[in-house]
Design a protein around this motif. Structure first.
Motif, mmCIF file in Angstrom:
data_model
loop_
_atom_site.group_PDB
_atom_site.id
_atom_site.type_symbol
_atom_site.label_atom_id
_atom_site.label_comp_id
_atom_site.label_asym_id
_atom_site.label_seq_id
_atom_site.Cartn_x
_atom_site.Cartn_y
_atom_site.Cartn_z
ATOM 1 N N TYR A 138 0.367 -0.875 -0.034
ATOM 2 C CA TYR A 138 -0.004 0.263 -0.101
ATOM 3 C C TYR A 138 1.029 1.256 -0.806
ATOM 4 O O TYR A 138 0.272 2.315 0.086
ATOM 5 N N VAL A 139 2.357 1.261 -0.016
ATOM 6 C CA VAL A 139 2.754 2.569 0.582
ATOM 7 C C VAL A 139 4.385 1.577 -0.524
ATOM 8 O O VAL A 139 4.294 1.231 -0.701
ATOM 9 N N LEU A 140 4.284 2.774 -1.782
ATOM 10 C CA LEU A 140 5.151 2.819 -2.797
ATOM 11 C C LEU A 140 6.561 3.851 -2.011
ATOM 12 O O LEU A 140 7.083 4.937 -2.909
ATOM 13 N N MET A 147 9.089 7.743 -0.650
ATOM 14 C CA MET A 147 8.038 6.715 -0.797
ATOM 15 C C MET A 147 6.354 8.006 -1.149
ATOM 16 O O MET A 147 6.512 8.906 -0.238
ATOM 17 N N LEU A 148 5.898 7.000 -1.525
ATOM 18 C CA LEU A 148 4.046 7.442 -1.413
ATOM 19 C C LEU A 148 2.989 7.339 -0.647
ATOM 20 O O LEU A 148 2.716 5.669 -0.736
ATOM 21 N N ILE A 149 2.250 7.993 0.019
ATOM 22 C CA ILE A 149 1.550 6.976 0.766
ATOM 23 C C ILE A 149 0.307 7.567 0.316
ATOM 24 O O ILE A 149 -0.129 9.208 0.821
ATOM 25 N N PRO A 150 -0.932 6.817 -0.004
ATOM 26 C CA PRO A 150 -2.103 7.341 -1.188
ATOM 27 C C PRO A 150 -3.082 7.758 0.507
ATOM 28 O O PRO A 150 -2.990 6.843 1.485
ATOM 29 N N GLY A 183 10.136 12.082 1.257
ATOM 30 C CA GLY A 183 11.462 11.554 0.742
ATOM 31 C C GLY A 183 13.327 12.472 1.240
ATOM 32 O O GLY A 183 12.804 13.920 1.649
ATOM 33 N N ILE A 184 13.664 12.385 0.247
ATOM 34 C CA ILE A 184 14.976 12.731 0.444
ATOM 35 C C ILE A 184 16.387 12.876 -0.505
ATOM 36 O O ILE A 184 15.417 11.845 -1.505
ATOM 37 N N ASP A 185 16.104 13.853 -1.027
ATOM 38 C CA ASP A 185 16.694 14.246 -2.128
ATOM 39 C C ASP A 185 18.808 14.701 -1.748
ATOM 40 O O ASP A 185 19.031 15.544 -1.419
ATOM 41 N N GLY A 229 6.134 16.600 -0.311
ATOM 42 C CA GLY A 229 5.091 17.012 -1.651
ATOM 43 C C GLY A 229 3.366 15.917 -1.984
ATOM 44 O O GLY A 229 3.350 15.003 -0.573
ATOM 45 N N VAL A 230 3.024 16.201 -3.312
ATOM 46 C CA VAL A 230 1.373 15.877 -3.201
ATOM 47 C C VAL A 230 1.969 15.382 -4.741
ATOM 48 O O VAL A 230 2.106 16.254 -5.825
ATOM 49 N N ARG A 231 1.213 14.403 -5.236
ATOM 50 C CA ARG A 231 1.205 13.987 -6.520
ATOM 51 C C ARG A 231 0.080 13.391 -6.998
ATOM 52 O O ARG A 231 -1.029 12.540 -5.855
#
Length: 189
Positions: A118-120, A147-150, A160-162, A184-186
């Motif tokens: 569920y988390v990508l 990671m993306l958390i829906p 995350g980290i850059d 962020g948001v996607r």
């Protein structure tokens, strides 16, 4: 009398711990959808629109430290399941300066989203072409890890980290910039 005071203090501590536990439990159950009960499915042909807000910290060769405010809107296209090509903009402003001294650029890269349930989680590489106000064009090689958390099937929080390696076109390596804990948001279509 002393025993009565000890019992009251013990009950008071127990009550505070119980209330804190109940508040944490309620918050966790209410935030359930934000922590993975929905599932993003980034299949081939999916388009992604989103962006991030960051506070990158820069350390240069002389050991000087600066902090910036940075926004990176992005557009992505999944060429295969999990593989995304990204086109993004980049705008930043030093935090310590009183005047507006914004710089900008654009970048192109790719990311791979792992199927983590569920988390990508994801990792990628992006090459940004950046024009600071006080020097020649720079090339920023960025490695985003996060990671993306829906929130639902189409919208996810991005954390995350850059790690960015900065190379001016008129000189060699300049510095390393780290953006810890960006947010962020996607949106996926």
């Amino acid at each position: 009398m002393e025993k009565q005071t000890q019992k009251t203090a013990c009950r008071s501590r127990y009550g505070v711990v119980t209330k804190a536990f109940c508040c944490c439990y309620l918050l966790a159950t209410m935030a359930g959808p934000a922590w993975g009960y929905d599932r993003l499915q980034p299949f081939a042909g999916t388009i992604e629109l989103g962006g991030q807000v960051k506070f990158p910290m820069t350390i240069n060769r002389q050991g000087n430290f600066t902090m910036m405010f940075e926004m990176t809107p992005q557009l992505g296209f999944f060429v295969d399941d999990g593989w995304e090509i990204i086109l993004r903009g980049k705008l930043n402003q030093p935090i310590v300066e009183d005047e507006i001294n914004a710089s900008g650029g654009f970048g192109l890269g790719f990311e791979y989203l792992f199927d983590g349930g569920y988390v990508l989680p994801y990792v990628g590489t992006i090459m940004d072409f950046f024009w600071p106000n006080d020097s020649a064009m720079e090339i920023h090689l960025t490695t985003p890890v996060g990671m993306l958390i829906p929130f639902n099937d189409y919208v996810a929080a991005d954390v995350g980290i850059d790690i960015v390696f900065v190379f001016p076109t008129d000189d060699g390596f300049k510095n390393v910039t780290i953006s810890p804990g960006f947010l962020g948001v996607r949106c996926f279509f």
